[in-house]
Design a protein around this motif. Structure first.
Motif, PDB file in Angstrom:
ATOM      1  N   THR A  89      19.144  22.118  48.220  1.00  0.00           N
ATOM      2  CA  THR A  89      18.185  21.761  47.162  1.00  0.00           C
ATOM      3  C   THR A  89      18.923  20.670  46.382  1.00  0.00           C
ATOM      4  O   THR A  89      20.211  20.442  46.447  1.00  0.00           O
ATOM      5  CB  THR A  89      18.254  22.972  46.124  1.00  0.00           C
ATOM      6  OG1 THR A  89      17.300  22.594  45.183  1.00  0.00           O
ATOM      7  CG2 THR A  89      19.520  23.802  45.603  1.00  0.00           C
ATOM      8  N   SER A  90      17.951  19.901  45.630  1.00  0.00           N
ATOM      9  CA  SER A  90      18.545  19.085  44.479  1.00  0.00           C
ATOM     10  C   SER A  90      18.981  19.689  43.399  1.00  0.00           C
ATOM     11  O   SER A  90      19.740  19.142  42.559  1.00  0.00           O
ATOM     12  CB  SER A  90      17.184  18.160  44.193  1.00  0.00           C
ATOM     13  OG  SER A  90      16.208  18.794  43.832  1.00  0.00           O
ATOM     14  N   ALA A  91      18.836  21.131  43.155  1.00  0.00           N
ATOM     15  CA  ALA A  91      19.288  21.680  42.021  1.00  0.00           C
ATOM     16  C   ALA A  91      20.733  21.957  41.912  1.00  0.00           C
ATOM     17  O   ALA A  91      21.288  21.974  43.108  1.00  0.00           O
ATOM     18  CB  ALA A  91      18.642  22.986  41.873  1.00  0.00           C
ATOM     19  N   THR A  92      21.574  21.619  40.976  1.00  0.00           N
ATOM     20  CA  THR A  92      23.203  21.994  40.995  1.00  0.00           C
ATOM     21  C   THR A  92      23.062  23.582  41.051  1.00  0.00           C
ATOM     22  O   THR A  92      22.245  24.337  40.677  1.00  0.00           O
ATOM     23  CB  THR A  92      23.716  21.264  39.671  1.00  0.00           C
ATOM     24  OG1 THR A  92      23.153  22.025  38.604  1.00  0.00           O
ATOM     25  CG2 THR A  92      23.362  19.642  39.550  1.00  0.00           C
ATOM     26  N   PRO A  93      24.292  23.960  41.206  1.00  0.00           N
ATOM     27  CA  PRO A  93      24.544  25.366  41.085  1.00  0.00           C
ATOM     28  C   PRO A  93      24.110  25.967  39.740  1.00  0.00           C
ATOM     29  O   PRO A  93      23.540  26.975  39.732  1.00  0.00           O
ATOM     30  CB  PRO A  93      26.127  25.514  41.379  1.00  0.00           C
ATOM     31  CG  PRO A  93      26.491  24.554  42.249  1.00  0.00           C
ATOM     32  CD  PRO A  93      25.526  23.348  41.676  1.00  0.00           C
ATOM     33  N   GLU A  94      24.434  25.332  38.594  1.00  0.00           N
ATOM     34  CA  GLU A  94      24.222  25.676  37.643  1.00  0.00           C
ATOM     35  C   GLU A  94      22.656  25.934  37.220  1.00  0.00           C
ATOM     36  O   GLU A  94      21.893  26.735  36.643  1.00  0.00           O
ATOM     37  CB  GLU A  94      24.559  24.937  36.329  1.00  0.00           C
ATOM     38  CG  GLU A  94      26.214  24.882  36.251  1.00  0.00           C
ATOM     39  CD  GLU A  94      27.051  24.182  37.249  1.00  0.00           C
ATOM     40  OE1 GLU A  94      26.083  23.271  38.085  1.00  0.00           O
ATOM     41  OE2 GLU A  94      28.205  24.506  37.576  1.00  0.00           O
ATOM     42  N   GLU A  95      21.692  24.950  37.884  1.00  0.00           N
ATOM     43  CA  GLU A  95      20.404  24.979  37.726  1.00  0.00           C
ATOM     44  C   GLU A  95      19.852  26.035  38.714  1.00  0.00           C
ATOM     45  O   GLU A  95      18.736  26.619  38.139  1.00  0.00           O
ATOM     46  CB  GLU A  95      19.950  23.550  37.981  1.00  0.00           C
ATOM     47  CG  GLU A  95      20.162  22.447  37.079  1.00  0.00           C
ATOM     48  CD  GLU A  95      20.081  21.004  37.578  1.00  0.00           C
ATOM     49  OE1 GLU A  95      19.796  20.067  36.692  1.00  0.00           O
ATOM     50  OE2 GLU A  95      20.101  20.681  38.946  1.00  0.00           O
ATOM     51  N   VAL A  96      20.486  26.355  39.793  1.00  0.00           N
ATOM     52  CA  VAL A  96      20.016  27.289  40.653  1.00  0.00           C
ATOM     53  C   VAL A  96      20.143  28.704  39.820  1.00  0.00           C
ATOM     54  O   VAL A  96      19.159  29.523  39.863  1.00  0.00           O
ATOM     55  CB  VAL A  96      20.684  27.507  41.888  1.00  0.00           C
ATOM     56  CG1 VAL A  96      20.208  28.690  42.768  1.00  0.00           C
ATOM     57  CG2 VAL A  96      20.532  26.201  42.840  1.00  0.00           C
TER      58      VAL A  96
END
Length: 159
Positions: free
Chosen positions: A67-74
């Motif tokens: 994903t393009s989401a960072t771990p914090e965004e996930v």
């Protein structure tokens, strides 16, 4: 005695590759994680060996979501997560309930550099573009990505 001709396989056209991937039985948990990430505005794709195995008609045992989401965004998108390998961009998303609960590993698109031990990168950089992530993979045959929601197939390096 004659020598048999070498076996060759014509490369798949992108449409055929996408069709083969779409025919695979992708677990609902994987589809749910992918849908939710995309619904939150992030790219979410199946990558690596799972896509390769779909193309070859093999059973898939390990589905990788990138994903393009960072771990914090996930972690912000999902209520239940485990910080499996946050330094390398991996978060395990827990889906399902009780005995049916499963973990789905989600890894941020990334670039890597500096391998002193030959295995683990010294530096990891999180990326937003899947093409850059696919460029770091060990074999071009593992540098495939498939969007199970839209049906888009990515083969940036002629795997």
């Amino acid at each position: 005695m004659t020598t048999p001709a070498p076996m060759t396989t014509a490369p798949l056209r992108p449409e055929e590759a996408a069709h083969r991937c779409a025919q695979a039985t992708i677990p609902e948990e994987i589809l749910d994680v992918t849908r939710r990430l995309q619904g939150a505005g992030y790219a979410a794709l199946l990558v690596g060996g799972a896509v390769r195995d779909c193309l070859l008609g093999r059973p898939v045992g390990d589905w990788d979501v990138a994903t393009s989401a960072t771990p914090e965004e996930v972690t912000a998108v999902f209520r239940r997560t485990i910080p499996t390998g946050v330094a390398h961009g991996t978060v395990t998303v827990l889906v399902g309930r009780e005995d049916a609960r499963q973990g789905v590993e989600v890894t941020t698109f990334r670039g890597e550099s500096g391998y002193e031990d030959g295995r683990r990168p010294e530096e990891v950089t999180f990326l937003r573009d899947v093409r850059e992530d696919l460029a770091r993979r060990d074999f071009t045959v593992n540098a495939f990505a498939f969007d199970p929601i839209s049906g888009a197939f990515f083969d940036e390096f002629d795997g």
